[in-house]
Design a protein around this motif. Structure first.
Motif, PDB file in Angstrom:
ATOM      1  N   SER A 102       5.218  -7.794   4.151  1.00  0.00           N
ATOM      2  CA  SER A 102       6.342  -7.421   3.280  1.00  0.00           C
ATOM      3  C   SER A 102       6.758  -5.969   3.434  1.00  0.00           C
ATOM      4  CB  SER A 102       5.961  -7.641   1.822  1.00  0.00           C
ATOM      5  OG  SER A 102       5.532  -8.944   1.666  1.00  0.00           O
ATOM      6  N   ARG A 103       5.839  -5.123   3.864  1.00  0.00           N
ATOM      7  CA  ARG A 103       6.167  -3.699   3.928  1.00  0.00           C
ATOM      8  C   ARG A 103       7.395  -3.395   4.771  1.00  0.00           C
ATOM      9  NH1 ARG A 103       0.442  -1.275   2.602  1.00  0.00           N
ATOM     10  NH2 ARG A 103      -0.153  -3.414   2.298  1.00  0.00           N
ATOM     11  N   TRP A 127       4.150   0.534  -7.125  1.00  0.00           N
ATOM     12  CA  TRP A 127       3.465   0.660  -5.849  1.00  0.00           C
ATOM     13  C   TRP A 127       4.403   1.134  -4.736  1.00  0.00           C
ATOM     14  CZ3 TRP A 127       4.147  -2.107  -1.242  1.00  0.00           C
ATOM     15  CH2 TRP A 127       3.128  -1.930  -0.283  1.00  0.00           C
ATOM     16  N   ASN A 175       2.018  -4.716  -9.376  1.00  0.00           N
ATOM     17  CA  ASN A 175       0.966  -3.857  -8.844  1.00  0.00           C
ATOM     18  C   ASN A 175       1.320  -2.452  -9.327  1.00  0.00           C
ATOM     19  OD1 ASN A 175      -0.899  -2.440  -7.395  1.00  0.00           O
ATOM     20  ND2 ASN A 175      -0.104  -2.957  -5.370  1.00  0.00           N
ATOM     21  N   ASP A 212      10.505  -7.426  -6.049  1.00  0.00           N
ATOM     22  CA  ASP A 212       9.286  -7.711  -5.302  1.00  0.00           C
ATOM     23  C   ASP A 212       8.452  -8.723  -6.093  1.00  0.00           C
ATOM     24  OD1 ASP A 212       6.791  -7.681  -4.087  1.00  0.00           O
ATOM     25  OD2 ASP A 212       6.863  -5.536  -3.632  1.00  0.00           O
ATOM     26  N   TYR A 215       3.498 -11.379  -5.771  1.00  0.00           N
ATOM     27  CA  TYR A 215       2.394 -11.988  -6.529  1.00  0.00           C
ATOM     28  C   TYR A 215       2.852 -13.169  -7.394  1.00  0.00           C
ATOM     29  CZ  TYR A 215      -0.042  -7.625  -5.381  1.00  0.00           C
ATOM     30  OH  TYR A 215      -0.621  -6.565  -4.723  1.00  0.00           O
ATOM     31  N   SER A 245       0.942 -12.650   2.006  1.00  0.00           N
ATOM     32  CA  SER A 245      -0.218 -11.744   2.001  1.00  0.00           C
ATOM     33  C   SER A 245      -1.147 -11.976   0.822  1.00  0.00           C
ATOM     34  CB  SER A 245       0.241 -10.291   1.996  1.00  0.00           C
ATOM     35  OG  SER A 245       0.816  -9.985   3.239  1.00  0.00           O
ATOM     36  N   LYS A 246      -0.573 -12.060  -0.372  1.00  0.00           N
ATOM     37  CA  LYS A 246      -1.436 -12.117  -1.545  1.00  0.00           C
ATOM     38  C   LYS A 246      -1.701 -13.561  -1.969  1.00  0.00           C
ATOM     39  CE  LYS A 246      -0.899  -7.668  -1.447  1.00  0.00           C
ATOM     40  NZ  LYS A 246      -1.768  -6.536  -1.573  1.00  0.00           N
ATOM     41  N   ARG A 254      -0.098 -11.276   8.271  1.00  0.00           N
ATOM     42  CA  ARG A 254       1.153 -10.532   8.440  1.00  0.00           C
ATOM     43  C   ARG A 254       2.395 -11.407   8.564  1.00  0.00           C
ATOM     44  NH1 ARG A 254       0.167  -7.256   5.727  1.00  0.00           N
ATOM     45  NH2 ARG A 254       1.915  -5.934   6.330  1.00  0.00           N
TER      46      ARG A 254
HETATM   47  C1  LIG Z   1       3.876  -5.126  -4.863  1.00  0.00           C
HETATM   48  C2  LIG Z   1       3.544  -5.208  -3.412  1.00  0.00           C
HETATM   49  N1  LIG Z   1       4.520  -5.466  -2.529  1.00  0.00           N
HETATM   50  C3  LIG Z   1       4.278  -5.537  -1.215  1.00  0.00           C
HETATM   51  C4  LIG Z   1       3.018  -5.322  -0.705  1.00  0.00           C
HETATM   52  C5  LIG Z   1       2.815  -5.334   0.790  1.00  0.00           C
HETATM   53  O1  LIG Z   1       2.398  -6.511   1.269  1.00  0.00           O
HETATM   54  P1  LIG Z   1       2.154  -6.753   2.830  1.00  0.00           P
HETATM   55  O2  LIG Z   1       0.686  -6.670   3.028  1.00  0.00           O
HETATM   56  O3  LIG Z   1       2.687  -8.134   3.042  1.00  0.00           O
HETATM   57  O4  LIG Z   1       2.886  -5.744   3.619  1.00  0.00           O
HETATM   58  C6  LIG Z   1       1.970  -5.036  -1.576  1.00  0.00           C
HETATM   59  C7  LIG Z   1       0.618  -4.756  -1.049  1.00  0.00           C
HETATM   60  O5  LIG Z   1      -0.264  -4.258  -1.690  1.00  0.00           O
HETATM   61  C8  LIG Z   1       2.237  -4.987  -2.961  1.00  0.00           C
HETATM   62  O6  LIG Z   1       1.275  -4.732  -3.842  1.00  0.00           O
END
Ligand SMILES: Cc1ncc(COP(=O)(O)O)c(C=O)c1O
Length: 417
Positions: A102-103, A127, A175, A212, A215, A245-246, A254
């Protein structure tokens, strides 16, 4: 060395610093419950078995050349179907972009919407918005939230800052807090965003919303809400961040995705093409198959979130018992994600050697040594270092480790006078 201003001013992560300290102590054989990382210990929480099988099978079938820049069509179709089934959201494959987690998608959202000097609003604690604001040269407006609202922003808190802003970045479940928007709270914010956009001229940049919801499947009883289901007319202003990811405990796999207006999504795709931040093709293929197996997905997620919420509830219960015994601690009932929000109000106190705990970071390093427990202070998420709140992540530790850590934590806190 003279480098770009951007490179010279990059800020290191406070969480990584704490993590390094924890790893050093572990290497010396010390027992330490690492509650810092927003990652999963993959020996405790492996990825879904079916997803793993499909990843192997994709490599065996030689799916190892470049994936399409927007992501495999089969994956975008699976995501589109899942969005419809799970959230009743209508997004065509052309409105969906896949990337290496997601980053890159958060970065691309900022890059596509924000010009240097543009105003970006986000609540704190949150975050990494500070880093994405820095990377885009945004004029960041950090809005402090409060415990009364579970650290989620309210319309009233955001309203004074909306004028001229181009992006409002929201996240739920959040987060670092593990708390979620109520329907009313999110509704009021959405109404305000729509009203702000109605007041803008045709040639003005609108106020966009980044939502976002990485989660979203990890909720422990509360309903997850999103802006577009509440207000379909927000679709043209909203870019969602989501992925595997989560919810699939797949942080190293990824595969992330965004969905939003096709014009924004296609610009984000063009940008990420030059970065090459694609998700690996075999993993994309595997997720496209796995997502269609709704029963397997639900079975995995239910089991996974029961374990995570069990760990978080144990931690919450332990903190509440300490509070009942008169310690200056508190915690907010976990609602989702991997996190518990803990208050440990010991700033200004001293340890037995007379060292004063000046700020939240001092308390973290004290607890690493004295309690064998590591937390992240809210200062890592944009709050002041005087704020006595901390994030505890359940992803990296077992329930047994949490149970063993609680008396050590209480003992170490009791020693502070
Ligand atoms: C709120 C939030 N968005 C996005 C991400 C990033 O996820 P990714 O590992 O898929 O890049 C995180 C990772 O900690 C997160 O907490």
């Amino acid at each position: 060395m003279i480098l770009s201003k951007l490179a010279q001013n990059l800020i290191g992560s406070e969480i990584v610093k704490i993590g390094n300290e924890v790893n050093d102590l572990k290497a010396r054989g010390e027992k330490i419950a690492n509650l810092t990382i927003g990652d999963l210990n993959s020996n405790i929480y492996p990825i879904p078995g079916r997803l793993r099988e499909e990843i192997f099978s994709a490599y065996n079938n030689n799916l190892t050349n470049y994936p399409p820049a927007s992501g495999l069509l089969s994956l975008r179709q699976s995501i589109s179907d899942d969005l419809k089934n799970r959230w009743n959201l209508d997004y065509e494959p052309a409105e969906i972009l896949v990337a290496g987690g997601s980053r890159p998608l958060i970065y691309a959202t900022y890059r596509t919407i924000v010009d240097e000097g543009d105003k970006v609003i986000y609540p704190v604690p949150s975050w990494n918005n500070n880093h994405y604001s820095f990377l885009t040269g945004a004029d960041k407006i950090e809005v402090e939230t409060s415990q009364e609202n579970n650290f989620l922003p309210t319309a009233a808190e955001l309203k004074p800052h909306l004028k001229d802003a181009v992006l409002l970045a929201l996240c739920s479940p959040l987060n670092p807090t593990g708390t979620m928007f109520t329907k009313e709270q999110l509704t009021e914010i959405c109404e305000m965003v729509l009203e702000e956009n109605r007041s803008r001229g045709e040639n003005e940049k609108p106020l966009y919303l980044m939502y976002d919801q990485i989660y979203a499947m990890l909720t422990f009883g509360e309903e997850h809400f999103n802006p577009v289901s509440l207000f379909p007319e927000l679709k043209k202003y909203t870019v969602f961040i989501d992925g595997t990811s989560k919810c699939f405990a797949a942080t190293g796999v990824r595969v992330g995705w965004s969905f939003g207006p096709a014009e924004i999504i296609s610009k984000m795709q063009a940008l990420l093409t030059h970065v090459g931040a694609w998700a690996p093709k075999p993993e994309q293929q595997a997720v496209s198959v796995f997502l269609k197996e709704t029963e397997n997905v639900d079975a995995f997620v239910n089991d996974f979130k029961n374990k995570i919420s069990g760990s978080l509830e144990t931690l919450h219960h332990g903190i509440q018992e300490m509070k009942d015994r008169g310690l200056a601690v508190d915690s907010i009932k976990p609602m989702g994600a991997l996190y518990l929000t803990i208050k440990m109000d010991f700033l200004g106190k001293s340890d037995v050697a007379g060292n004063v705990i000046h700020n939240s970071s001092d308390l973290v390093f004290y607890l690493i040594k004295e309690a064998g427990a590591a937390f992240v202070p809210f200062s890592a998420f944009g709050n002041s270092a005087q704020m006595p709140w901390f994030r505890a992540s359940a992803g990296g530790v077992s329930l047994d480790e949490i149970n063993a850590m609680l008396p050590r934590l209480e003992g170490a806190l009791q020693k502070l006078k």
